[in-house]
Each structure stands twice: as C-alpha cells, then as structure tokens.
Design an enzyme around this catalytic site. Sequence first.
Site, PDB file in Angstrom:
ATOM      1  CE1 TYR A 226      -4.464  -0.487   0.222  1.00 10.28           C
ATOM      2  CE2 TYR A 226      -4.200  -1.623   1.266  1.00 10.28           C
ATOM      3  CZ  TYR A 226      -5.101  -0.876   0.719  1.00 10.28           C
ATOM      4  OH  TYR A 226      -6.005  -2.017  -0.041  1.00 10.28           O
TER       5      TYR A 226
ATOM      6  CD  GLU B 286      -3.902   3.903   0.602  1.00 11.53           C
ATOM      7  OE1 GLU B 286      -2.806   3.643   1.082  1.00 11.53           O
ATOM      8  OE2 GLU B 286      -4.839   3.624   0.906  1.00 11.53           O
TER       9      GLU B 286
ATOM     10  CG  ASP C   2      -7.966   9.676 -23.823  1.00 14.96           C
ATOM     11  OD1 ASP C   2      -7.149   8.728 -23.994  1.00 14.96           O
ATOM     12  OD2 ASP C   2      -9.140   9.193 -24.062  1.00 14.96           O
TER      13      ASP C   2
ATOM     14  CB  THR D 229      -4.308   3.650 -21.732  1.00 13.22           C
ATOM     15  OG1 THR D 229      -4.137   3.782 -23.499  1.00 13.22           O
ATOM     16  CG2 THR D 229      -6.041   3.715 -21.347  1.00 13.22           C
TER      17      THR D 229
ATOM     18  CE  LYS E  52      -6.921   1.739 -25.637  1.00  8.46           C
ATOM     19  NZ  LYS E  52      -7.384   2.419 -24.441  1.00  8.46           N
TER      20      LYS E  52
ATOM     21  NE  ARG F 166      -5.557  -4.520 -20.088  1.00  6.76           N
ATOM     22  CZ  ARG F 166      -5.722  -4.016 -21.189  1.00  6.76           C
ATOM     23  NH1 ARG F 166      -6.592  -3.841 -21.861  1.00  6.76           N
ATOM     24  NH2 ARG F 166      -5.754  -4.931 -22.379  1.00  6.76           N
TER      25      ARG F 166
HETATM   26  N1  DSN Z   1     -11.240   0.214 -25.258  1.00  9.27           N
HETATM   27  C1  DSN Z   1     -10.315   0.703 -25.621  1.00  9.27           C
HETATM   28  C2  DSN Z   1     -10.243   1.047 -27.302  1.00  9.27           C
HETATM   29  O1  DSN Z   1      -9.830  -0.131 -28.055  1.00  9.27           O
HETATM   30  O2  DSN Z   1     -10.165   1.958 -27.752  1.00  9.27           O
HETATM   31  C3  DSN Z   1     -11.159   1.855 -25.836  1.00  9.27           C
HETATM   32  O3  DSN Z   1     -10.757   2.141 -23.907  1.00  9.27           O
END
Ligand code: DSN
Length: 413
Positions: free
Chosen positions: A51, A53, A196, A222, A225, A231
């Site tokens: 933990y 925080e 984003d 994120t 990707k 993730r």
């Molecule tokens: N699920 C993601 C995507 O496939 O683009 C976006 O959140």
Amino acid sequence: MKNLKRADSQVYKAAVGELKRQQEGMELIASENYVSEAVLEALGSVFTNKYSEGYPGRRYYGGQKYTDTVEQLAIDRAKKLFGAEHINVQPHSGAPANIIAYFALLKPGDTVLGMDLSHGGHLTHGHPVTLPAKIYNFVRYKTKADGRIDYKELEEMAVKHKPKLILAGFSAYTRQLDYKKFAAIGKKVGAITMFDIAHIAGLIAGKALPNPVPYFDIVTTTTHKTLRGPRGGMIMCKKKFAEAIDKATFPGFQGGPHENNVAAKAVAFGEALKPSFKKYAAQIIKNAKVLEQELVKHNFKLCFGGTDNHMVLVDVFGSKGVSGKEAEVALDKVGITLNKNMIPDDPRSPMDPSGIRVGVPAVTTRGMREKEIKLIAKWINDVCENHKNDKKLKQIHKEVIALCGRFPVYKNL
Ligand code: DSN
C-alpha cells in the site's frame, strides 16, 4: 508459471490457453499490444503487496523506500518521453484518468465539448450511458463528410455553449488533429483544453506523430496501447493544474496506487526511451498506410478517408454487405482478432454495427512489415467475402497460424 501450475490447475490452464491464443493468433485490436517479458515480470513482482497512498516522499504508510524509487522512475521517464510539466502515474486506467481530470477541473453541471462516440470518440468523452455524462453537460462534436473536424464549426460550438473544458481525443478516429486550432479555440472562449492520447501515446513517444503536450492544459492516456506498457493510465498537465490533478487522483477518486503496475510503467517508459522504439513507432505508421492502401484495393470503404495513425475504421457493411459482428466472428474463426465498431452516424446497432476497427501495433511488435500486412489485408477480404464458407475459413486459419509461427512472441515464457 510452475507455481501457478501446482497451486491452481484451472487458472493455469486458462493462462496457458491465453498464451497460445496470443502466440498463434493475429492480433489486430487497435488498442492491444504485447508487453515485453521485463514488463510482465514487474507486473508480477512483490510490489503488488504494498500500500502506498500518497506520492513519492509523502505517503500515508511506512516502508516506501522502493515504491518511491519505482514511482519516481516512472514519472521521470514519462517526463523525458513527453516533456510534460507534471505527471501523475497512478490512474488505474484510461477511463479513471479521464474521470479524475473532470473531477479536478469541473463542477457538476459544467459544460464539456467532446467528440461523438460513433465519430471515433470514447465512451468517457460524454456518452450518455457513462457516469461523467450524468454529472457534467457534454456537448458532442462530429467529423464532416471528408472525415475531418471542421474547426470553424467547433469554434462556433465553443462560442455558443461556453464549455469549461474542450476535449480532444478518440478511440477510433484515424486522422491527425490540429493541436494549435484546439488550443486557439480554448483560448478564445476561456476553456481548459484536454487531449486523451490513449491510442497514439506510443506514436507520440516514438516521435512518429507530433507531441500535443505543449498545446494542451491536460493530457490523459492509457499506457498499454501503442505505448506498449502495462494496462494502466497516466495524467500529464501544466504545473498550475498539478495540485488539483494529484488531489483528485488520491484521495479524490482512487485509494492506493497499484505499485506493481507503476513499476511496470517505469520499465515500459524506459523501453520507449530507447532508439528502437522510434523505429517501432515509424513502422506502425508505415504498416497502417499499407493496410489502408491494400484494403482500398480490395474495395473496402474506409471511414475518414484513410489513416494518419495506427488503425483504420472499415465500413464492412457498406463495402461487402457483411455486418461488423459477422466480420468479427468470421475473422475470429481464422485466428484474426479485431473488433466490430460503429461508423460515423451508424444506422446499425452498437452490438452489430457496420464497421470493424483494424490496428497494427501488436503485429508490428511481432516484427511484421509491409509484406505481411498485404497478406493480412487479403485475408480480411477473403474472410469477409467467404464468411459462411467453413472450408475456406479453415484453410485461412492454417495460413494465419503458419505466419504467426514465423514471428514468435513470448518464446521464453
Ligand atoms: N477499449 C479501448 C479501445 O479499444 O479503444 C478504449 O477504452
């Protein structure tokens, strides 16, 4: 996975099955990738027990020597990649990152301009089914027939609706945005600007696309990707928003950060700083262009007129009379994984839309280049045109497995 095998044969079996699926399958989901084995090790490390925080140097629990080390490494490396003034690496993923940013910047009822989902936007950019849409007043803009955003019209919308926040970003839009125009519109109406970049973060980090960080007040992403990390999520911002973003992350929205994830982010950011990542990002763009050209040769209609990034959005229903769901299911049968997707103002339903979204980040990680992409485009066409012909699908499946075998992943797992 020897311990898992001994302790839990059911989860072990599923994990082995998933590994084989990833090794033998052609992964074309635009938002997926293969992390390195080093990232996997950091994710499965003992940091999961801790933990923490708070933030490095100011935590609410003892024993933070090593969590501080990895979190600071993640922040410093991300700063080198993106040049942001302030970075918070704790958001658990992209949707939380966006919600945290809204919570930090907005009051209930405030207006946000965001991109419509069927035009490539994301659920968290104001789709009525989401929590943010119940709290804030989202007004959604669309793309025009030529596949571009009409910035004059966006400006008029901003003047009319007086948004507190103007949101750029997408999960299925394939064209480059004009960062300067977003910034200028924000300035004109006194709105905060947010981008984003979840889908294209790796292309920006690898310098294959221009960096929007200097132009936007807030940039969320994120990390899993094109950026090819675990993730997770991340928020970058100008210094003046730093305190609000940190407070909104913890204690505002999240509890303890997942430090195993933060450690894996640090590893992935380290990988993205290497020269080989630049080559990777450039190859993604080349592969996507070839995919665009080949699909057009096979008479597919592409939404937005083509691509400037890592994916294409294909109107399979309009091109071949096959719905997005039928195409997804048939392609799954041959080991090609992608997702059905709405096209702009899709007359069909979200569960059986007109389109499919096809992305190349994962196959590019495997080392596939133009030659293989041409084959992939041919298979997509063959499957769409023969989606009820099981014999043909079985034959293509064998060819897909053979090609994937020539570009192995996770040999040492
Ligand atoms: N699920 C993601 C995507 O496939 O683009 C976006 O959140």
